[in-house]
Design a protein around this motif. Structure first.
Motif, short mmCIF file in Angstrom:
data_model
loop_
_atom_site.label_atom_id
_atom_site.label_comp_id
_atom_site.label_asym_id
_atom_site.label_seq_id
_atom_site.Cartn_x
_atom_site.Cartn_y
_atom_site.Cartn_z
N CYS A 1 0.85 -1.19 0.00
CA CYS A 1 0.00 0.00 0.00
C CYS A 1 0.89 1.24 0.00
O CYS A 1 1.79 1.36 0.82
CB CYS A 1 -0.91 -0.01 1.22
N VAL B 1 0.14 4.06 0.94
CA VAL B 1 -0.10 4.86 2.14
C VAL B 1 0.56 4.23 3.36
O VAL B 1 1.45 4.81 3.96
CB VAL B 1 -1.62 5.06 2.36
N CYS B 2 0.15 3.01 3.71
CA CYS B 2 0.61 2.45 4.98
C CYS B 2 1.73 1.42 4.79
O CYS B 2 2.34 1.00 5.77
CB CYS B 2 -0.55 1.82 5.74
N SER C 1 1.46 -1.63 4.05
CA SER C 1 1.10 -3.01 4.38
C SER C 1 0.86 -3.81 3.09
O SER C 1 0.56 -3.25 2.04
CB SER C 1 -0.14 -3.05 5.26
N CYS D 1 -4.01 -0.58 -0.14
CA CYS D 1 -4.68 -1.68 0.55
C CYS D 1 -6.17 -1.36 0.55
O CYS D 1 -6.56 -0.22 0.34
CB CYS D 1 -4.12 -1.84 1.96
N HIS E 1 -7.27 1.64 2.82
CA HIS E 1 -6.92 2.98 2.35
C HIS E 1 -7.58 3.31 1.02
O HIS E 1 -7.82 4.47 0.71
CB HIS E 1 -5.39 3.16 2.34
ZN LIG Z 1 -2.91 0.98 3.49
#
Ligand SMILES: [Zn+2]
Length: 507
Positions: free
Chosen positions: A412, A414-415, A417, A452, A455
């Motif tokens: 992802c 953003v995060c 993961s 993900c 998100h």
């Molecule tokens: Zn994420």
């Protein structure tokens, strides 16, 4: 001046310049962007070689480790794959010159136009600005006066093309041929790109019998008006009548309906909206926004002229008509401005309203989500739970999606993961600006994120947005949750992120 070569791209909020032999180049619709006009330099000063080496091919940072100094970390962050696209300028000779202004005023996010042989030959975006003499000497050497290109721009989104520069430069009142680094302020750039906006000129207003207020309303003034709407304070809570009415009017523009409507139509359409989405304890008085929205400078009333607020019978008798001014409508017919206006009205004045329901009622359903698909209609009033409408999705390029997921190995952006499945991994490709109605974003890598599922939902439902500097912020608080992870081969178009921020009510 001749402007035939400039055309607006429908639905892009930007502009496209048609050039030689079918070439064309697209410009960001972002209102704050400036142009940096950059002479590429002739063969005598090794302009073409420098361009090929440091812009087209890019500079391998590992080969310059010894001269990066304190700029090393920033450059590696901007160019995670280790290949940096750079261009420099020598220090200015004179104290007051176009070059001094350009060096001082240019900013990250601005567009650079490379000029050579009376043509613009490439465009790029400024990702970073630095001053580094050892690096400049190592990359480009020194000129005959032992000067180096030490004022350095780090560049992204490099696109090469060929368009004649002369009509442009004349329109910008810049001397031809271009000899010096020159900055074009954002307003000038905007003015030039706005000059031939067929979305506006192809749509003549039907009979406007009298001149309207607010001549030459510009975009900035429009947004100032929208954010400072006069709202009647009632027990500390502002009335929602004016923002609801404006959303209804914007919905009419978006669905190609007439701008001005008679009072009786207005009452039958806006009255129920005020009833359902106004404050629970406020009286439903559509005659108030019909008449008083004029003070916003965005609204026009025809057919009645009197000092006092007219009563509904007076409005009926006079056959009064009201609607957005032609100037306001002209701006709001552009998709970027429209998305920003809707986002602003909702976030500023209608924070605790059922946004999905209201926007659907006024014909703006797609604006509740970044992906833009219209929710299922035909079930009462938009308040039923929605089902995903996959059938209305325009065809998407599956190869792009695969490329993106491979690029990020399903992590992802953003995060970070990565969801493991029994045999592989799972991630989702999210369009920044939805490809379907009403956003009409392009199906390109520059408009995609690898996310993900959590998100993806948060991004699509406007709970998070991404700033110009890649900070991922929570919309409810504005706090930075994450920093967007970016692969070097993934050039995200800032204009799409800005469009998304507009939907989020973040201008
Ligand atoms: Zn994420």
């Amino acid at each position: 001046m001749k402007m035939e070569s400039v055309v607006m791209l429908p639905g892009m909020g930007g502009a496209e310049i048609r050039g030689l032999g079918g070439n064309s180049v697209r410009f960001s619709g972002d209102a704050g962007v400036q142009w940096v006009l950059q002479p590429r330099g002739t063969a005598r000063v090794r302009g073409p070689q420098h361009f090929r080496h440091s812009v087209r091919e890019g500079v391998r940072l590992s080969e310059y480790e010894h001269v990066l100094g304190s700029d090393g970390d920033a450059l590696k962050q901007l160019f995670p794959a280790g290949v940096a696209r750079l261009w420099g300028s020598t220090p200015p000779v004179r104290e007051r010159s176009a070059k001094v202004t350009a060096l001082e005023e240019r900013r990250v996010g601005d567009e650079v136009l490379f000029y050579a042989g009376k043509k613009f030959v490439a465009k790029a975006r400024i990702l970073g600005l630095l001053r580094n003499r050892p690096l400049a000497r190592a990359v480009w050497g020194e000129d005959e006066d032992r000067k180096t290109w030490e004022h350095i721009m780090a560049l992204g989104d490099v696109t090469e093309f060929e368009v004649p520069a002369e009509p442009f430069l004349r329109g910008l009142r810049v001397p031809v041929p271009l000899r010096s680094l020159t900055l074009v302020p954002a307003e000038e750039r905007r003015r030039l790109l706005d000059m031939a906006d067929p979305a506006v000129s192809s749509r003549p207003e039907r009979n406007s019998p009298r001149p309207e207020r607010g001549p030459n309303l510009n975009r900035e003034a429009l947004f100032r008006s929208l954010s400072s709407l006069r709202t009647h304070i009632k027990e500390q809570r502002a009335s929602r009548h004016e923002p609801i009415t404006l959303l209804w009017a914007i919905g009419r523009l978006a669905t190609q309906q007439e701008r001005m409507v008679e009072w009786e139509t207005f009452r039958s359409e806006v009255g129920p909206l005020l009833q359902d989405y106004g404050l629970p304890d406020s009286k439903v008085t559509p005659e108030y926004p019909f008449w008083h929205l004029r003070s916003s400078g965005l609204w026009n009333v025809e057919g009645i002229d009197q000092p006092a607020t007219p009563t509904p019978p007076q409005l009926v008798a006079s056959r009064a008509r009201a609607g957005l001014t032609a100037d306001a409508a002209k701006i709001l017919r552009r998709s970027l401005a429209r998305a920003e206006a809707i986002g602003l009205l909702c976030s500023k004045h209608l924070g605790d309203v059922d946004r999905d329901g209201l926007l659907e009622r006024v014909g703006l359903a797609g604006y509740t989500r970044a992906s833009g698909e219209f929710p299922d209609r035909g079930r009462g009033g938009g308040r039923t739970p929605r089902r995903e409408v996959t059938s209305s999705r325009p065809d998407r390029d599956q190869r792009l999606v695969e490329r993106l997921k491979v690029m990020y190995q399903h992590e992802c952006q953003v995060c970070g993961s990565r969801i493991e499945t029994r045999y592989s991994h799972y991630s989702e490709a999210a369009h920044i600006r939805g490809v379907g109605r009403p956003h009409d974003g392009p199906d390109e890598l520059s408009n995609l994120l690898c996310l993900c599922p959590n998100h993806h939902v948060e991004f699509d439902r406007l709970a998070i947005y991404i700033d110009e500097d890649w900070a991922v912020r929570r919309n409810s608080t504005g706090t930075v949750d994450y920093r967007l992870k970016l692969h070097a081969d993934h050039a995200i178009e800032q204009a799409h992120l800005r469009y998304h921020r507009g939907l989020c009510g973040r201008l």
